[in-house]
Design an enzyme around this catalytic site. Structure first.
Site, short mmCIF file in Angstrom:
data_model
loop_
_atom_site.label_atom_id
_atom_site.label_comp_id
_atom_site.label_asym_id
_atom_site.label_seq_id
_atom_site.Cartn_x
_atom_site.Cartn_y
_atom_site.Cartn_z
CB ALA A 62 6.65 -4.75 -3.85
CD GLU A 111 -0.89 -4.35 -2.39
OE1 GLU A 111 0.07 -3.79 -1.84
OE2 GLU A 111 -2.04 -3.84 -2.43
#
Length: 261
Positions: free
Chosen positions: A64, A134
């Site tokens: 992302a 993440e």
């Protein structure tokens, strides 16, 4: 439609979508929105029977667009919207009734690996790497990574890979079932195109699409629900011209001439 982040090429009913968002092909909100529109169009496109997703340059998708997160920190609703957008994209890829293959040409990290896991088949370049890092940012995978990685591997493996955030080599990704095959970088698109062709050539899309639906949707259903779906889709095919053609061609020992109706 002209696409800002994508290059779209069609040949022999196979559509190659190349994500092109330099320098690392990150998934910004606008990139995700554009990709969702494109895939919905390809789902309806009669000239597209299989879809290949890959990346331009040396990255598949680095993840992302983290820079986009900065202005949204401190706002739970903004965080929810980011998660919902990424999950919607991956859910829509998985739900496509046409075969979707990820040609992982380079690093597929975070949201990039999550997108790849939503594809029906994954071929990885021997030079590529994959991972879900993440937690190193104080976040968790949120485009479906916690659930799809668990289903693809197992609970313990998903926990280990996500909690450590370690990066896997192509060979490890294949060993764990995250990718089905690793090939030399120069052979990646040729190999993936051949696999895509084998999925649809000489077959009626009326049956291909129902098979994909039964397998993919059945993985999220009970056995009873999956079998019910299978029965219904099989019975529907008895009403199609292609089933009639396929059966008669078999009996007459000739190649079928499918019209995809």
């Amino acid at each position: 439609m002209n696409y800002k982040y994508k290059k779209v090429e069609k040949e022999n009913f196979i559509t190659v979508v190349t994500l092109n968002n330099p320098p690392a092909n990150t998934l910004s909100s606008s990139c995700i929105a554009e990709l969702r529109i494109l895939l919905q169009e390809l789902g309806r496109d009669e000239e597209t029977r299989a879809i290949i997703l890959t990346g331009a340059g040396r990255f598949f998708i680095a993840g992302a667009d983290i820079k986009e997160f900065v202005s949204k920190l401190g706002d739970q609703e903004q965080g929810l919207a980011l998660a919902e957008g990424g999950q919607a994209l991956c859910d829509e890829i998985e739900a496509l009734k046409k075969p979707v293959i990820a040609a992982i040409n380079g690093p597929a990290l975070g949201g990039g690996l999550e997108l790849a896991m939503s594809c029906h088949f994954r071929i990885v370049s021997e030079q590529a790497t994959v991972g879900l890092p993440e937690l190193k940012l104080g976040l968790i995978p949120t485009f479906g990574g916690t659930q799809r990685l668990r289903k693809i591997t197992d609970t313990a493996t998903a926990l280990e890979l996500i909690l450590t955030g370690r990066t896997l080599l192509a060979s490890e990704a294949v060993e764990l079932g995250i990718a089905q095959l690793a090939v030399k970088e120069a052979e990646l698109l040729k190999t993936v195109t051949a696999i895509a062709a084998s999925f649809v050539e000489g077959k009626s899309m009326t049956s291909v699409m129902r098979a994909v639906e039964c397998i993919v949707q059945g993985s999220n259903e009970s056995m009873e629900q999956g079998l019910e779906r299978e029965r219904k889709r099989f019975a529907e095919l008895f009403l199609t011209a292609d089933a009639k053609e396929g059966i008669h061609a078999f009996v007459e020992k000739r190649k079928p001439d499918f019209k995809h109706i």
